[in-house]
Design a protein around this motif. Structure first.
Motif, PDB file in Angstrom:
ATOM      1  N   ASP A 100      -3.940  -2.817  19.249  1.00  0.00           N
ATOM      2  CA  ASP A 100      -3.870  -4.273  19.085  1.00  0.00           C
ATOM      3  C   ASP A 100      -2.866  -4.655  18.001  1.00  0.00           C
ATOM      4  O   ASP A 100      -2.531  -3.866  17.119  1.00  0.00           O
ATOM      5  CB  ASP A 100      -5.247  -4.825  18.713  1.00  0.00           C
ATOM      6  N   ASP A 101      -2.416  -5.911  18.107  1.00  0.00           N
ATOM      7  CA  ASP A 101      -1.580  -6.507  17.066  1.00  0.00           C
ATOM      8  C   ASP A 101      -2.474  -7.130  15.991  1.00  0.00           C
ATOM      9  O   ASP A 101      -3.651  -7.407  16.218  1.00  0.00           O
ATOM     10  CB  ASP A 101      -0.672  -7.593  17.648  1.00  0.00           C
ATOM     11  N   TRP A 102      -1.859  -7.354  14.811  1.00  0.00           N
ATOM     12  CA  TRP A 102      -2.557  -8.032  13.723  1.00  0.00           C
ATOM     13  C   TRP A 102      -1.644  -9.096  13.123  1.00  0.00           C
ATOM     14  O   TRP A 102      -0.438  -8.870  12.982  1.00  0.00           O
ATOM     15  CB  TRP A 102      -2.982  -7.048  12.639  1.00  0.00           C
ATOM     16  N   VAL A 103      -2.235 -10.243  12.793  1.00  0.00           N
ATOM     17  CA  VAL A 103      -1.496 -11.323  12.152  1.00  0.00           C
ATOM     18  C   VAL A 103      -2.313 -11.874  10.995  1.00  0.00           C
ATOM     19  O   VAL A 103      -3.545 -11.720  10.962  1.00  0.00           O
ATOM     20  CB  VAL A 103      -1.159 -12.467  13.134  1.00  0.00           C
ATOM     21  N   TYR A 104      -1.623 -12.483  10.055  1.00  0.00           N
ATOM     22  CA  TYR A 104      -2.285 -13.273   9.010  1.00  0.00           C
ATOM     23  C   TYR A 104      -2.002 -14.746   9.288  1.00  0.00           C
ATOM     24  O   TYR A 104      -0.846 -15.131   9.541  1.00  0.00           O
ATOM     25  CB  TYR A 104      -1.767 -12.903   7.624  1.00  0.00           C
ATOM     26  N   LEU A 105      -3.068 -15.577   9.229  1.00  0.00           N
ATOM     27  CA  LEU A 105      -2.954 -17.021   9.424  1.00  0.00           C
ATOM     28  C   LEU A 105      -3.511 -17.740   8.199  1.00  0.00           C
ATOM     29  O   LEU A 105      -4.329 -17.181   7.451  1.00  0.00           O
ATOM     30  CB  LEU A 105      -3.719 -17.453  10.676  1.00  0.00           C
ATOM     31  N   ASN A 106      -3.063 -18.969   8.039  1.00  0.00           N
ATOM     32  CA  ASN A 106      -3.497 -19.775   6.898  1.00  0.00           C
ATOM     33  C   ASN A 106      -5.001 -20.034   6.974  1.00  0.00           C
ATOM     34  O   ASN A 106      -5.535 -20.366   8.029  1.00  0.00           O
ATOM     35  CB  ASN A 106      -2.737 -21.097   6.885  1.00  0.00           C
ATOM     36  N   ASN A 107      -5.653 -19.832   5.851  1.00  0.00           N
ATOM     37  CA  ASN A 107      -7.072 -20.167   5.740  1.00  0.00           C
ATOM     38  C   ASN A 107      -7.153 -21.546   5.098  1.00  0.00           C
ATOM     39  O   ASN A 107      -6.964 -21.691   3.892  1.00  0.00           O
ATOM     40  CB  ASN A 107      -7.796 -19.126   4.876  1.00  0.00           C
ATOM     41  N   PHE A 108      -7.394 -22.585   5.922  1.00  0.00           N
ATOM     42  CA  PHE A 108      -7.277 -23.965   5.444  1.00  0.00           C
ATOM     43  C   PHE A 108      -8.337 -24.311   4.408  1.00  0.00           C
ATOM     44  O   PHE A 108      -8.116 -25.162   3.559  1.00  0.00           O
ATOM     45  CB  PHE A 108      -7.351 -24.924   6.632  1.00  0.00           C
ATOM     46  N   ARG A 109      -9.481 -23.645   4.461  1.00  0.00           N
ATOM     47  CA  ARG A 109     -10.520 -23.918   3.475  1.00  0.00           C
ATOM     48  C   ARG A 109     -10.224 -23.197   2.161  1.00  0.00           C
ATOM     49  O   ARG A 109     -10.493 -23.730   1.094  1.00  0.00           O
ATOM     50  CB  ARG A 109     -11.881 -23.468   4.016  1.00  0.00           C
ATOM     51  N   ARG A 110      -9.703 -21.986   2.249  1.00  0.00           N
ATOM     52  CA  ARG A 110      -9.336 -21.212   1.056  1.00  0.00           C
ATOM     53  C   ARG A 110      -7.899 -20.721   1.238  1.00  0.00           C
ATOM     54  O   ARG A 110      -7.666 -19.597   1.697  1.00  0.00           O
ATOM     55  CB  ARG A 110     -10.285 -20.036   0.860  1.00  0.00           C
ATOM     56  N   VAL A 281      -9.144 -25.169  16.040  1.00  0.00           N
ATOM     57  CA  VAL A 281      -9.899 -26.393  15.716  1.00  0.00           C
ATOM     58  C   VAL A 281      -9.628 -26.807  14.269  1.00  0.00           C
ATOM     59  O   VAL A 281      -9.367 -27.980  13.976  1.00  0.00           O
ATOM     60  CB  VAL A 281     -11.410 -26.159  15.944  1.00  0.00           C
ATOM     61  N   ALA A 282      -9.680 -25.813  13.361  1.00  0.00           N
ATOM     62  CA  ALA A 282      -9.411 -26.108  11.956  1.00  0.00           C
ATOM     63  C   ALA A 282      -7.962 -26.553  11.764  1.00  0.00           C
ATOM     64  O   ALA A 282      -7.679 -27.442  10.945  1.00  0.00           O
ATOM     65  CB  ALA A 282      -9.699 -24.863  11.112  1.00  0.00           C
ATOM     66  N   MET A 283      -7.041 -25.958  12.514  1.00  0.00           N
ATOM     67  CA  MET A 283      -5.644 -26.356  12.392  1.00  0.00           C
ATOM     68  C   MET A 283      -5.444 -27.796  12.864  1.00  0.00           C
ATOM     69  O   MET A 283      -4.697 -28.589  12.255  1.00  0.00           O
ATOM     70  CB  MET A 283      -4.768 -25.406  13.218  1.00  0.00           C
ATOM     71  N   HIS A 284      -6.117 -28.153  13.970  1.00  0.00           N
ATOM     72  CA  HIS A 284      -6.022 -29.526  14.486  1.00  0.00           C
ATOM     73  C   HIS A 284      -6.459 -30.540  13.432  1.00  0.00           C
ATOM     74  O   HIS A 284      -5.769 -31.533  13.166  1.00  0.00           O
ATOM     75  CB  HIS A 284      -6.886 -29.625  15.744  1.00  0.00           C
TER      76      HIS A 284
END
Length: 809
Positions: A100-110, A281-284
């Motif tokens: 599998d691939d791995w990515v890091y995404l923004n954690n909007f709460r932290r 959902v959090a990104m929206h």
């Protein structure tokens, strides 16, 4: 034949040796002659019996599903432990699907704790591109929505209503103030106040001077009107806040209508990925909370700090879009950052800037789902990395720590990425020295590396191994030259492989050493404008190598030849014998004779090891001396205590002595000194001895035999009686160069394998060693008998002296 033939037949005179050991022939000591058999079409180094154990261990480690079943491949240098292990691993993973691939995404709460997400192979890049397009589409949609006439009209209409209501309240308050001769005036700070001045429009920057005469009634009115002004200002502020909230809600509503469909389309494509649906959902929601990011204009060339493109970016940590199977990652420099990754920083307006998009992966991220290969020696040079690697294997996660910033000022907002789960195998590759000196002594090592893949240093020279070995030689030759290699040249290299293993029955597992010889031979062939490697050219390459590396050997033998180092290769001498030593310089090993002498006298100290007295003898050499002391006691002290002093030393040795391969020579020199029987100087001897007088195996016998042959040859024409005495068990270790083999075949040089001290004594003295009878007596004319006589005389002298002096000790 010469004198040696007479000795081989033996003597019949009393006190003479009855027979001599059988000498070795050229067939016994020259390069083994192997025929090149049929080379299999498909073969691997791991098909060699020397590598079979390691192959089975690797297969076990890669097949088993359990914690800590990582492998350590250990073997000698140049045994293909790295290259062939990588080839073997490639074949294993070729049958497995891509990880599998791995990515890091923004954690909007932290925001400082970016979260990792697992995606099917190839989806990381796809998600990154989809997000880039989505951000641009959202920007365009919002720009269009907020630039519409309807939106502007709504804003203007509602704003006008608020302005009219607020202005109406201020106008009413102004009229009331004018009725009392007062007015609303602007102060320099922009605020309003009620002052006794002529009418001044609200908003003028310069107010009229107040009247100098203000009565008490007017002051009371002013106070009242200022309170009213405060109330009106508060109402105006509330109206403004209500308007801004209304605009914000309108913007959110319009923005939601503009982007909802766009976000849903992308989110739907990744709905089956664990956790990613919630992130959309959090990104929206975050987009609607930060619409200003899409409406603010960015100056050209300005760093996008906090911009939409950065905030909703995808940081691809592991991408397998072009992989057909798991990756095998070889990290040649296993520093912490190279293995675990790092966080980069950029300078902006005099400060440091970083975010989750500047997280950079390490080898562990790339190898996740596959196999990480590390050189053990390199890892041993980085003990801190080794400690963190054990932690990663223990917790089965990879964390990124900023070790380089320890002790420095903390950077506000620097990300602390959440760990990524690890599912991979680690294969360490190294020499036995690294394994036993660094890793095996670590108490945590066996917890994380439960499989040892051990490569033997050599293998049996059977038909199966020879065929594969010949195939390896042919493959290396084809890589070195277009003309390949002749069969007799392959046979020559098979013999050389036996020499490298120091055993006629075995081939060295360090087959890559032969590649160096092949390439040197190609260089020599090039001088003769030939492109096929021949036997003669291989021999020339080996001779050229010896010539390049033998400077110290040549100087040592020059010192022997000119008498600087006293070595005698003819005649006889009492208590003097030629022992043999090997000097290994790393790139060149060679043998040379060294004189061992013994002087006996009355005393009770026994064998005196001069090397030990001056701290030049190593522990093994000292052990050998004590062992031969045990032999002497067991042989001659059956009927009386033996009393003698006999100093033994390596003449002209100043650099220390280690090993017990000269203990046989030391013992015979002592026996010669005690018996007064001269020893042949045309023979050299090597071998260890046990307390029962049995000759034991030693190392480097090939170099030792060649070293004494050269010393004899340099002293003049070979006499035909010269040779080397060696333990019979070492005969299989002889793989001598052609000049020595030819001298043996011509009867000019001899190699005598022996099993006992008695055989060696008879060879070197020409006198019977002697056999003890039931009374513990030896034949008086034998070597042991003469030694016993001397010891008896020494004991009588000591006894007489004690009686004369009254010494009872």
């Amino acid at each position: 034949m010469a004198q040696s033939n007479t000795q081989a037949k033996g003597f019949t005179m009393a006190g003479r040796a009855s027979k001599s050991p059988k000498t070795l022939t050229r067939k016994d000591i020259g390069y083994p002659e192997f025929k090149v058999g049929r080379v299999p079409e498909k073969f691997s180094v791991f098909d060699l019996s020397s590598h079979t154990r390691a192959r089975e261990a690797l297969e076990f480690a890669l097949d088993i599903n359990g914690h800590g079943f990582n492998a350590f491949v250990l073997g000698e240098d140049r045994a293909g432990r790295l290259t062939e292990t990588l080839t073997f691993l490639e074949k294993v993973v070729a049958e497995r699907p891509a990880p599998d691939d791995w990515v890091y995404l923004n954690n909007f709460r932290r925001p400082n704790e970016p979260a990792p997400y697992r995606l099917p192979a190839g989806d990381a890049i796809k998600l990154s591109k989809d997000m880039e397009r989505l951000v641009q589409k959202v920007r365009d949609a919002l720009s269009k929505a907020f630039a519409s006439d309807e939106y502007k009209a709504q804003i203007k209409s509602h704003g006008d209503e608020i302005n009219q209501e607020v202005n109406g309240m201020f106008q009413a308050l102004r009229r009331e103030a004018e009725a009392y001769g007062l007015n609303l005036v602007s102060l320099p700070d922009g605020s309003l106040t009620v002052a006794p001045v002529k009418a001044t429009p609200i908003g003028e920057t310069t107010a009229l001077a107040a009247s100098p005469t203000v009565d008490a009634a007017q002051a009371k009115i002013r106070h009242h009107l200022n309170e009213r002004l405060v109330e009106v200002s508060m109402v105006a502020g509330e109206k403004q806040a209500q308007f801004e909230a209304w605009v914000s809600e309108l913007d959110r509503s319009i923005g939601d209508a503009a982007i909802a469909g766009l976000v849903q389309v992308v989110a739907k494509a990744y709905k089956n990925i664990d956790g990613l649906g919630n992130w959309f959902v959090a990104m929206h929601e975050d987009i609607l909370d930060n619409l200003i990011l899409f409406r603010a204009e960015q100056a050209e060339g300005e760093m996008p700090i906090g911009g939409a493109s950065q905030r909703y970016a995808v940081n691809v940590i592991a991408d397998h879009s072009e992989s057909q199977h798991p990756q095998i990652v070889l990290e040649s420099n296993p520093s912490y950052e190279n293995l675990f990754g790092r966080i980069e920083y950029r300078r902006f307006q005099g400060g440091l800037f970083t975010d989750f998009t500047l997280i950079r992966p390490g080898a562990l991220h790339r190898a996740n789902g596959g196999i990480l290969v590390l050189r053990a020696e390199d890892l041993a040079m980085n003990p801190l990395t080794w400690a963190f690697l054990k932690g990663a294997l223990r917790d089965e996660v990879v964390r990124i720590e900023e070790l380089g910033r320890e002790g420095s000022v903390a950077v506000a907002g620097s990300p602390k990425p959440r760990p990524i789960p690890l599912e991979f195998n680690v294969v360490l590759i190294g020499a036995p020295q690294a394994y036993y000196a660094f890793f095996s002594v670590d108490p945590e090592y066996r917890t994380h590396f439960k499989v040892k893949a051990d490569i033997d240093p050599d293998m049996a020279a059977n038909a199966a191994n020879r065929r594969i070995y010949a195939g390896l030689i042919r493959r290396m030759a084809e890589d070195a030259t277009s003309g390949g290699i002749e069969d007799d040249a392959i046979e020559c290299l098979l013999g050389y492989a036996c020499r490298l293993s120091e055993d006629r029955r075995r081939l060295t597992a360090r087959y890559e050493l032969l590649d160096d010889v092949l390439r040197e031979a190609v260089a020599l062939e090039g001088r003769h404008r030939a492109d096929t490697i021949s036997r003669n050219c291989l021999v020339g390459a080996l001779e050229s190598r010896v010539h390049r590396n033998a400077r110290i050997e040549d100087r040592m033998h020059e010192a022997i030849s000119d008498g600087t180092v006293m070595i005698t290769t003819k005649g006889k001498a009492v208590g003097q014998i030629n022992a043999l030593v090997v000097r290994d310089l790393g790139d060149h090993a060679f043998g040379a004779p060294v004189r061992v002498t013994a002087r006996a006298s009355v005393g009770h100290l026994g064998a005196i090891n001069i090397e030990r007295q001056v701290a030049l003898g190593g522990p093994i050499q000292q052990k050998g001396m004590l062992v031969l002391q045990g032999f002497l006691a067991g042989t001659f002290a059956r009927t009386m205590p033996i009393s003698f002093d006999c100093s033994v030393t390596f003449e002209q040795s100043y650099g220390g002595v280690e090993g017990d391969s000269a203990s046989l020579a030391e013992l015979i020199s002592i026996l010669s000194a005690l018996a007064g029987v001269p020893l042949r100087q045309d023979l050299a001897i090597t071998g260890s001895v046990n307390q029962h007088g049995r000759a034991q195996a030693i190392g480097g016998v090939t170099y030792k035999a060649e070293g004494f042959h050269r010393a004899c040859r340099d002293a003049g024409k070979l006499t035909g009686t010269q040779g080397v005495v060696l333990p019979a068990i070492n005969a299989r270790n002889l793989v001598l160069e052609s000049d020595v083999a030819e001298a043996v075949e011509a009867g000019q040089f001899h190699l005598y394998p022996i099993d006992t001290v008695e055989q060696a004594v008879e060879l070197l003295t020409g006198v019977e060693a002697g056999k003890c009878d039931r009374k513990g007596q030896f034949p008086p004319d034998s070597v042991f008998g003469r030694a016993m006589t001397t010891l008896t005389e020494f004991d009588a002298i000591i006894t007489h002296r004690k009686r004369a002096t009254g010494d009872r000790d």
